[in-house]
Design an enzyme around this catalytic site. Structure first.
Site, PDB file in Angstrom:
ATOM      1  N   ASP A 209       0.896  -1.158   0.123  1.00  0.00           N
ATOM      2  CA  ASP A 209       0.137  -0.049  -0.036  1.00  0.00           C
ATOM      3  C   ASP A 209       1.094   1.156   0.084  1.00  0.00           C
ATOM      4  O   ASP A 209       1.828   1.388   0.810  1.00  0.00           O
ATOM      5  CB  ASP A 209      -1.074  -0.046   1.266  1.00  0.00           C
ATOM      6  CG  ASP A 209      -1.842   1.045   1.359  1.00  0.00           C
ATOM      7  OD1 ASP A 209      -2.916   1.152   0.536  1.00  0.00           O
ATOM      8  OD2 ASP A 209      -1.669   2.341   1.750  1.00  0.00           O
ATOM      9  N   ILE A 210       0.435   2.202  -0.818  1.00  0.00           N
ATOM     10  CA  ILE A 210       1.409   3.522  -0.966  1.00  0.00           C
ATOM     11  C   ILE A 210       0.996   4.361   0.190  1.00  0.00           C
ATOM     12  O   ILE A 210      -0.282   4.646   0.494  1.00  0.00           O
ATOM     13  CB  ILE A 210       1.150   4.099  -2.319  1.00  0.00           C
ATOM     14  CG1 ILE A 210       1.462   3.341  -3.565  1.00  0.00           C
ATOM     15  CG2 ILE A 210       1.789   5.506  -2.421  1.00  0.00           C
ATOM     16  CD1 ILE A 210       0.901   3.932  -4.535  1.00  0.00           C
TER      17      ILE A 210
ATOM     18  N   GLU B  24      -4.763   2.359  -4.409  1.00  0.00           N
ATOM     19  CA  GLU B  24      -3.396   2.308  -4.168  1.00  0.00           C
ATOM     20  C   GLU B  24      -2.768   1.246  -3.676  1.00  0.00           C
ATOM     21  O   GLU B  24      -1.471   1.129  -3.336  1.00  0.00           O
ATOM     22  CB  GLU B  24      -2.905   3.683  -3.430  1.00  0.00           C
ATOM     23  CG  GLU B  24      -3.245   3.610  -2.058  1.00  0.00           C
ATOM     24  CD  GLU B  24      -4.445   3.872  -1.647  1.00  0.00           C
ATOM     25  OE1 GLU B  24      -4.830   4.363  -0.498  1.00  0.00           O
ATOM     26  OE2 GLU B  24      -5.540   4.042  -2.804  1.00  0.00           O
TER      27      GLU B  24
END
Length: 610
Positions: A481-482, A525
């Site tokens: 996950d960003i 994301e």
């Protein structure tokens, strides 16, 4: 800068830090004859009166005695600069290069085409010596040149940037030239094999011999074909020059049809071919300089001879002889200019091989056209003879032949129609298959990032889970996950966010080396990675590598640098039940959640909660 000496002033080259420069060194070169038994210690003590300026009148010859060359370079900048010294004559037998600073030898390099190619300081067709010019110091170079061939010394001082640009340009031109010659030679060879034509056979031998000769003259053959055989390099030019003349004479005999038009010229060609064959067998065993002189004089003589015979035949009205004269005129002019330059009779501001290379290219292209015209004429002649034979046969059995021709014509049309319909069907099927493949690919690929989508991930997860269960091998899942992706969209805009997603997806693909590994966009994301046959330790190593690579990505948007990190959750185990892959995915997601809560930009392995 001028430094006075006892008798004459010696010019020293002073340079600065121009990053894209090239300097021709001929105005700063001095030479002296080599005295047998004297080395660098004696030569560097020579007075200025014992050195003369090196001119092309001295060095542009074949088989001269060993000699020394020197020049000096002074860096007047306050910082060091890197330079490359190039000697653009790939056929010098031996170069002993001594690099002196403050009259002390700091480096010695031996180069030449009598050394294995791998021993050169820099792998290149020419002889390249890289060095650094220290600030405000005088660097002096002594080169002992030994060669039995041409002693031409085109020496230049390059910056690395200028040298790289020159290599790119020359490689393109040489590659185009050799590629064109090779293509024409192989094409002619295939035609000779299929048509069993002696004309095309000799032409193919001529073009391929010329191609190998050109590659040898330019240094490509030694570099790529026999880099560990310098002894072979020493005999290839004396071998290839008469071999090329042999094929040229045989080809001329066939293409101008001396057998039918001029028996005396036929005998001249065959005597010339025998002479060229004798040179091919003997010149490799002669003194190299003597062999080159014999080859050059023989090329000039045979070129004039062939041109004269072609012009005589052209004056008698033979169409092919006129075209041959035009084609051979380019070779004649180029060979004469190159030969006279090698023999030292003329001096031009171009490389020795340039005229003959241009003449060869002109001549080979025209010769190909001549062969095509002759092949077409022969085809028409055979067709005319065949038609006359058919007419005579029709007069005897006209009714039967007409019926056979009608039947044959009908069968041919029917077969042609069947072939056309079959071809159309094959094309349609191929196009349909390609369309299906594109649709299938589009259905499994995320349009924004170019990696697999969620549907492809779910399908692959089920398949890899079954494989792990059957083979009892571990399978790992990474959830990524960003960090603070929403702030990127809010601060820089959604286009910046899309660019960030694409760059991270590309980074993930580049760091997954195995074909079985799968990276997909899980949603928003988030990305998910399947690592088949990977235990927890290996999965953690891959995750850490990916995290570091993403943290180091140079992401910028509108002149602003975007800080970027990711959090990764890892879960790995051997699948034993049908539903366990989904459980493994949930565990990786929980580990990702823990990584988020632990400060982000880290890797967390799933452990059962207390």
């Amino acid at each position: 800068m001028l430094f006075s000496a006892s008798v004459r002033a010696e010019t020293i080259l002073a340079i600065g830090g121009d990053e894209e420069s090239v300097l021709e060194l001929s105005p700063w070169l001095y030479f002296t004859q080599d005295n047998e038994g004297e080395g660098i210690d004696q030569v560097r003590r020579y007075s200025s009166s014992q050195w003369d300026r090196l001119t092309s009148n001295y060095s542009n010859r074949i088989g001269i005695a060993p000699f020394w060359v020197k020049f000096s370079v002074y860096n007047y900048e306050e910082r060091g600069v890197d330079r490359l010294l190039s000697v653009a004559n790939p056929h010098l037998d031996r170069i002993e290069l001594y690099h002196l600073v403050k009259d002390k030898v700091i480096d010695k390099v031996i180069m030449g085409d009598n050394q294995p190619f791998s021993e050169r300081p820099l792998i290149n067709n020419h002889f390249i010596y890289p060095f650094e010019l220290e600030p405000e110091k005088l660097h002096t170079f002594y080169l002992k040149i030994e060669t039995e061939g041409s002693a031409t010394l085109p020496m230049n001082l390059w910056s690395q940037e200028a040298f790289a640009k020159n290599i790119e340009a020359t490689s393109l031109s040489h590659g185009f030239q050799l590629g064109a010659l090779t293509a024409i030679g192989l094409f002619s060879l295939f035609i000779a094999i299929t048509s069993r034509s002696f004309s095309y056979s000799y032409y193919s031998g001529y073009v391929l011999s010329v191609t190998l000769l050109v590659a040898t003259l330019q240094g490509f053959a030694f570099r790529f074909l026999w880099p560990s055989l310098p002894a072979l390099q020493q005999i290839m030019i004396p071998l290839l020059v008469p071999l090329t003349m042999l094929f040229a004479l045989l080809f001329t005999e066939k293409v101008l049809q001396f057998k039918y038009h001029n028996v005396h010229m036929l005998r001249v060609c065959r005597f010339g071919a025998a002479y060229a064959l004798l040179l091919t067998l003997t010149t490799p065993f002669l003194d190299y300089a003597l062999a080159l002189y014999i080859d050059i004089i023989s090329v000039l003589f045979i070129t004039v001879l062939l041109m004269g015979m072609a012009m005589i035949q052209a004056s008698r009205g033979y169409k092919l002889a006129k075209l041959y004269s035009l084609a051979w005129s380019g070779m004649l002019v180029g060979a004469f200019i190159t030969g006279l330059m090698y023999l030292g009779f003329i001096e031009l501001p171009i490389k020795h091989l340039t005229p003959v290379m241009l003449g060869l290219l002109f001549e080979i292209l025209f010769m190909a056209a001549i062969l095509a015209i002759r092949y077409n004429d022969e085809r028409k002649a055979k067709l005319r003879i065949k038609q006359e034979a058919l007419v005579q046969a029709q007069r005897i059995r006209q009714t039967r032949e007409e019926a056979l021709l009608i039947e044959a014509d009908s069968n041919e049309k029917l077969e042609q129609m069947v072939q056309e319909r079959t071809l159309e069907l094959e094309i349609a099927l191929r196009e349909l298959n390609e369309a299906n493949q594109k649709l299938t690919e589009q259905a499994t690929v995320d349009s924004l990032t170019g990696v697999k989508n969620r549907a492809a991930f779910d399908k692959r997860l089920l398949a890899e889970g079954r494989l792990s269960r059957r083979q009892q091998t571990p399978m790992a899942i990474l959830m990524l996950d960003i960090d603070r992706f929403k702030s990127i969209n809010d601060t820089y805009g959604h286009l910046a966010g899309d660019q960030t997603l694409r760059l991270i997806a590309q980074t993930l693909k580049e760091n997954l080396k195995r074909p079985a590994d799968l990276v997909s966009r899980f949603g928003g994301e988030e990305f998910a990675i399947i690592l088949p046959n990977t235990a927890e330790e290996g999965a953690v190593l891959v995750a850490e590598l990916i995290r570091k690579m993403v943290a180091e990505l140079p992401i910028s948007w509108e002149n602003a640098t975007i800080p970027l990190t990711i959090s990764i959750g890892v879960s790995a185990e051997i699948i034993n039940t049908e539903n366990q892959p989904n459980i493994l995915l949930e565990q990786a997601d929980k580990a990702l959640y823990r990584a988020k809560n632990s400060g982000r930009n880290c890797v967390m392995v799933y452990t059962p909660e207390p």
